[in-house]
Design a protein around this motif. Structure first.
Motif, PDB file in Angstrom:
ATOM      1  N   ALA A 142       8.890   1.656   9.945  1.00  0.00           N
ATOM      2  CA  ALA A 142       9.976   0.839   9.387  1.00  0.00           C
ATOM      3  C   ALA A 142      10.084   1.046   7.876  1.00  0.00           C
ATOM      4  CB  ALA A 142       9.734  -0.631   9.708  1.00  0.00           C
ATOM      5  N   TYR A 143       8.927   1.080   7.191  1.00  0.00           N
ATOM      6  CA  TYR A 143       8.930   1.306   5.744  1.00  0.00           C
ATOM      7  C   TYR A 143       9.513   2.690   5.428  1.00  0.00           C
ATOM      8  CZ  TYR A 143       7.314   1.960   0.957  1.00  0.00           C
ATOM      9  OH  TYR A 143       7.264   2.208  -0.404  1.00  0.00           O
ATOM     10  N   ALA A 144       9.054   3.701   6.155  1.00  0.00           N
ATOM     11  CA  ALA A 144       9.521   5.062   5.908  1.00  0.00           C
ATOM     12  C   ALA A 144      11.022   5.163   6.100  1.00  0.00           C
ATOM     13  CB  ALA A 144       8.792   6.035   6.824  1.00  0.00           C
ATOM     14  N   ARG A 145      11.529   4.536   7.132  1.00  0.00           N
ATOM     15  CA  ARG A 145      12.968   4.574   7.414  1.00  0.00           C
ATOM     16  C   ARG A 145      13.753   3.934   6.267  1.00  0.00           C
ATOM     17  NH1 ARG A 145      16.289   6.569  11.817  1.00  0.00           N
ATOM     18  NH2 ARG A 145      18.162   5.289  11.874  1.00  0.00           N
ATOM     19  N   LYS A 146      13.265   2.805   5.797  1.00  0.00           N
ATOM     20  CA  LYS A 146      13.967   2.062   4.743  1.00  0.00           C
ATOM     21  C   LYS A 146      13.956   2.812   3.415  1.00  0.00           C
ATOM     22  CE  LYS A 146      13.971  -2.433   2.393  1.00  0.00           C
ATOM     23  NZ  LYS A 146      13.333  -3.784   2.333  1.00  0.00           N
ATOM     24  N   HIS A 147      12.862   3.533   3.139  1.00  0.00           N
ATOM     25  CA  HIS A 147      12.706   4.137   1.817  1.00  0.00           C
ATOM     26  C   HIS A 147      12.910   5.659   1.821  1.00  0.00           C
ATOM     27  CE1 HIS A 147      11.248   0.434  -0.143  1.00  0.00           C
ATOM     28  NE2 HIS A 147      10.715   0.170   1.036  1.00  0.00           N
ATOM     29  N   GLY A 148      13.411   6.192   2.919  1.00  0.00           N
ATOM     30  CA  GLY A 148      13.733   7.611   2.952  1.00  0.00           C
ATOM     31  C   GLY A 148      12.528   8.533   2.943  1.00  0.00           C
ATOM     32  N   VAL A 149      11.413   8.064   3.503  1.00  0.00           N
ATOM     33  CA  VAL A 149      10.198   8.882   3.597  1.00  0.00           C
ATOM     34  C   VAL A 149      10.175   9.568   4.960  1.00  0.00           C
ATOM     35  CG1 VAL A 149       7.669   8.833   3.612  1.00  0.00           C
ATOM     36  CG2 VAL A 149       8.941   7.337   2.049  1.00  0.00           C
ATOM     37  N   ARG A 150       9.828  10.841   4.987  1.00  0.00           N
ATOM     38  CA  ARG A 150       9.758  11.561   6.258  1.00  0.00           C
ATOM     39  C   ARG A 150       8.695  10.924   7.158  1.00  0.00           C
ATOM     40  NH1 ARG A 150      11.446  15.647   9.045  1.00  0.00           N
ATOM     41  NH2 ARG A 150      10.046  16.822  10.425  1.00  0.00           N
ATOM     42  N   SER A 151       8.975  10.849   8.456  1.00  0.00           N
ATOM     43  CA  SER A 151       8.035  10.220   9.380  1.00  0.00           C
ATOM     44  C   SER A 151       7.850  11.062  10.637  1.00  0.00           C
ATOM     45  CB  SER A 151       8.504   8.816   9.771  1.00  0.00           C
ATOM     46  OG  SER A 151       9.768   8.859  10.403  1.00  0.00           O
ATOM     47  N   VAL A 152       6.601  11.127  11.087  1.00  0.00           N
ATOM     48  CA  VAL A 152       6.219  11.783  12.342  1.00  0.00           C
ATOM     49  C   VAL A 152       5.525  10.726  13.192  1.00  0.00           C
ATOM     50  CG1 VAL A 152       4.818  13.606  13.404  1.00  0.00           C
ATOM     51  CG2 VAL A 152       5.959  14.018  11.195  1.00  0.00           C
ATOM     52  N   ALA A 153       5.809  10.716  14.480  1.00  0.00           N
ATOM     53  CA  ALA A 153       5.200   9.742  15.380  1.00  0.00           C
ATOM     54  C   ALA A 153       4.536  10.478  16.538  1.00  0.00           C
ATOM     55  CB  ALA A 153       6.248   8.770  15.916  1.00  0.00           C
ATOM     56  N   THR A 154       3.301  10.125  16.840  1.00  0.00           N
ATOM     57  CA  THR A 154       2.573  10.725  17.956  1.00  0.00           C
ATOM     58  C   THR A 154       2.109   9.637  18.900  1.00  0.00           C
ATOM     59  OG1 THR A 154       1.814  12.639  16.680  1.00  0.00           O
ATOM     60  CG2 THR A 154       0.511  12.044  18.619  1.00  0.00           C
ATOM     61  N   ASN A 155       2.329   9.844  20.183  1.00  0.00           N
ATOM     62  CA  ASN A 155       1.887   8.874  21.187  1.00  0.00           C
ATOM     63  C   ASN A 155       0.664   9.400  21.933  1.00  0.00           C
ATOM     64  OD1 ASN A 155       1.962   6.574  22.931  1.00  0.00           O
ATOM     65  ND2 ASN A 155       2.809   7.899  24.506  1.00  0.00           N
ATOM     66  N   HIS A 156      -0.430   8.638  21.857  1.00  0.00           N
ATOM     67  CA  HIS A 156      -1.663   8.975  22.574  1.00  0.00           C
ATOM     68  C   HIS A 156      -1.877   8.058  23.771  1.00  0.00           C
ATOM     69  CE1 HIS A 156      -3.130  11.396  19.114  1.00  0.00           C
ATOM     70  NE2 HIS A 156      -2.586  10.447  18.372  1.00  0.00           N
ATOM     71  N   LEU A 211       0.833  -1.205   0.000  1.00  0.00           N
ATOM     72  CA  LEU A 211       0.000   0.000   0.000  1.00  0.00           C
ATOM     73  C   LEU A 211       0.867   1.255   0.000  1.00  0.00           C
ATOM     74  CD1 LEU A 211      -2.785  -1.070   2.523  1.00  0.00           C
ATOM     75  CD2 LEU A 211      -3.160  -0.403   0.137  1.00  0.00           C
ATOM     76  N   LEU A 212       1.891   1.276   0.835  1.00  0.00           N
ATOM     77  CA  LEU A 212       2.759   2.448   0.907  1.00  0.00           C
ATOM     78  C   LEU A 212       3.535   2.647  -0.392  1.00  0.00           C
ATOM     79  CD1 LEU A 212       4.054   2.090   4.579  1.00  0.00           C
ATOM     80  CD2 LEU A 212       2.462   3.807   3.705  1.00  0.00           C
ATOM     81  N   ALA A 213       3.963   1.555  -1.002  1.00  0.00           N
ATOM     82  CA  ALA A 213       4.671   1.673  -2.279  1.00  0.00           C
ATOM     83  C   ALA A 213       3.747   2.254  -3.353  1.00  0.00           C
ATOM     84  CB  ALA A 213       5.204   0.307  -2.703  1.00  0.00           C
ATOM     85  N   ASP A 214       2.485   1.822  -3.352  1.00  0.00           N
ATOM     86  CA  ASP A 214       1.516   2.328  -4.337  1.00  0.00           C
ATOM     87  C   ASP A 214       1.151   3.791  -4.066  1.00  0.00           C
ATOM     88  OD1 ASP A 214       1.506  -0.146  -5.532  1.00  0.00           O
ATOM     89  OD2 ASP A 214      -0.359  -0.825  -4.570  1.00  0.00           O
ATOM     90  N   ILE A 215       1.007   4.147  -2.787  1.00  0.00           N
ATOM     91  CA  ILE A 215       0.618   5.516  -2.419  1.00  0.00           C
ATOM     92  C   ILE A 215       1.771   6.489  -2.655  1.00  0.00           C
ATOM     93  CG2 ILE A 215      -0.063   6.998  -0.480  1.00  0.00           C
ATOM     94  CD1 ILE A 215      -1.435   4.453   0.720  1.00  0.00           C
ATOM     95  N   ASN A 216       3.001   6.031  -2.380  1.00  0.00           N
ATOM     96  CA  ASN A 216       4.205   6.856  -2.536  1.00  0.00           C
ATOM     97  C   ASN A 216       4.085   8.153  -1.726  1.00  0.00           C
ATOM     98  OD1 ASN A 216       6.749   7.637  -3.447  1.00  0.00           O
ATOM     99  ND2 ASN A 216       5.931   8.614  -5.296  1.00  0.00           N
ATOM    100  N   PRO A 217       3.976   8.061  -0.411  1.00  0.00           N
ATOM    101  CA  PRO A 217       3.722   9.256   0.402  1.00  0.00           C
ATOM    102  C   PRO A 217       4.936  10.171   0.524  1.00  0.00           C
ATOM    103  CG  PRO A 217       4.127   7.369   1.817  1.00  0.00           C
ATOM    104  CD  PRO A 217       4.085   6.844   0.404  1.00  0.00           C
TER     105      PRO A 217
END
Length: 401
Positions: free
Chosen positions: A123-137, A100-106
């Motif tokens: 993990a996907y974002a880290r591997k493919h150089g995609v910016r990532s934000v993480a929020t803990n609720h 899904l992430l590969a198809d969306i290409n975020p």
């Protein structure tokens, strides 16, 4: 470039955003509602929004188009100890998430927890150089009521969960959580060095009384609770406090929300002789919830595991006095004697006294408390929150407000 929280973000090219949410509508909880509001706001700003979330029933992964986002519902499984929460198995969905992430290409992904869907998305974002934000609720200790294990084993689970949070969120480009207290806990227990306290935000205007609008109020003074009926919400304490109120012995309690504790709570109300004064309204529509806030005289949150408490922010935006447990993030939302009061968790007598104090005031005094609460909630304006997340998505620095 440094962006103050709430500062306008200049128009730039639209982003493709993926929100990884282990809980999403129709689930009713703070994290699910935040994700919905986030998706809605980003869509309104012209961005392309996708949501990865669990499927609400058995079946294969599918995609639905909703007004706020394209939602990819992943194959999931029920949790026996929870009314609606569901989990995904990595061996079933990780490859689907990757595809899904590969198809969306975020341009950016935004994980809402370090569990399952969020973990694989980061993990996907880290591997493919995609910016990532993480929020803990979520506080790992929130799992406690739903784990059928002895207390010593639950402590091990919580400790390991904090450790995993540090490992997984440590790979994200930016980490946020709703309150400074939660940020401190993440630094202390998850060993995360940079955590930005960033309010979930509230659209205060949604709960304000419209000009010329009149609300049909209950005849008796009314206390309101809104939230999932779970053990850690301590609604039993509120019902038991209602039974020992002295100055306002005819007060009624309206309870909005559903959950696994509804039947036990109904039994407690019956045993206390309060069946006619405790009204379980269940799940309600958005408009019914708004009216519940506006017709109550005081809002009470007895929960002891609140990372922010969106329902308290909603009550404040409706200009209602609040009585809150002195626990977790709730003290940040009340100035004692100014917009409400705090009580000692577990102390029914203290809670009854604080409710008596508010409800025995004259109307003008309660309104002054409510007006002060409304002013306080403006620090949590949704526009500020969404501007800040949009800036994070673009790689801009954001400072705490």
């Amino acid at each position: 470039m440094l962006i103050e929280q709430g500062q306008y973000v200049a128009e730039e090219k639209p982003l493709t955003i993926v929100i990884a949410a282990d809980t999403y509508l129709p689930d009713i909880n703070g994290a699910a509602m935040f994700c919905y509001r986030l998706a809605t706001a980003m869509k309104e700003r012209g961005h392309r929004v996708h949501v990865l979330a669990v499927r609400g029933e058995n079946g294969k992964t599918f995609t639905e188009v909703r007004p706020e986002a394209i939602v990819h519902r992943l194959q999931s499984h029920a949790v026996p100890t929870h009314e609606y929460f569901r989990i995904v198995f990595p061996w079933e969905v990780n490859s689907q998430i990757n595809k899904l992430l590969a198809d969306i290409n975020p341009d950016v992904v935004h994980a809402q927890s370090h569990y399952m869907i969020g973990q694989q998305t980061i993990a996907y974002a880290r591997k493919h150089g995609v910016r990532s934000v993480a929020t803990n609720h979520f506080m790992p200790e929130n799992l406690d009521p739903f784990l059928p294990f002895p207390k010593w084993f639950k402590k091990i689970v919580a400790r390991n969960s904090w450790r995993d949070m540090g490992k997984i969120f440590g790979k994200a480009d930016a980490v946020t959580t709703p309150t400074p207290l939660a940020a401190k806990a993440m630094k202390d227990y998850a060993r995360l060095t940079k955590v930005l306290p960033l309010s979930n935000g509230i659209e205060a205007g949604n709960y304000e009384l419209a000009e010329g609008e009149e609300i049909v109020r209950n005849e008796a003074p009314t206390i309101l609770f809104v939230g999932r009926l779970a053990v850690e919400k301590n609604v039993n304490e509120l019902i038991e406090a209602l039974a020992i109120m002295k100055q306002v012995p005819d007060a009624v309690l309206e309870v909005v929300g559903g959950g696994e504790q509804r039947a036990p709570l109904e039994r407690i109300a019956h045993e206390q002789g309060l069946s006619d004064r405790v009204r379980f309204l269940g799940h309600v529509t958005t408009e019914e919830l708004r009216l519940a806030y506006l017709r109550c005289d005081v809002f009470c949150q007895p929960g002891t595991a609140e990372l922010q408490s969106l329902v308290t922010l909603e009550a404040l935006s409706a200009s209602k006095p609040v009585v809150l447990a002195n626990a977790m993030a709730l003290p940040h939302l009340v100035d004692v004697g100014v917009n409400g009061y705090m009580f000692e968790p577990g102390n029914r007598e203290d809670l009854a006294q604080k409710l008596d104090t508010v409800l025995s005031m004259d109307k003008q005094a309660r309104e002054r408390l409510g007006e002060a609460g409304h002013r306080k909630v403006m620090n949590h304006a949704q526009e500020k929150t969404m501007n800040s997340f949009e800036a994070l998505y673009r790689g801009q620095s954001v400072t705490q407000h």
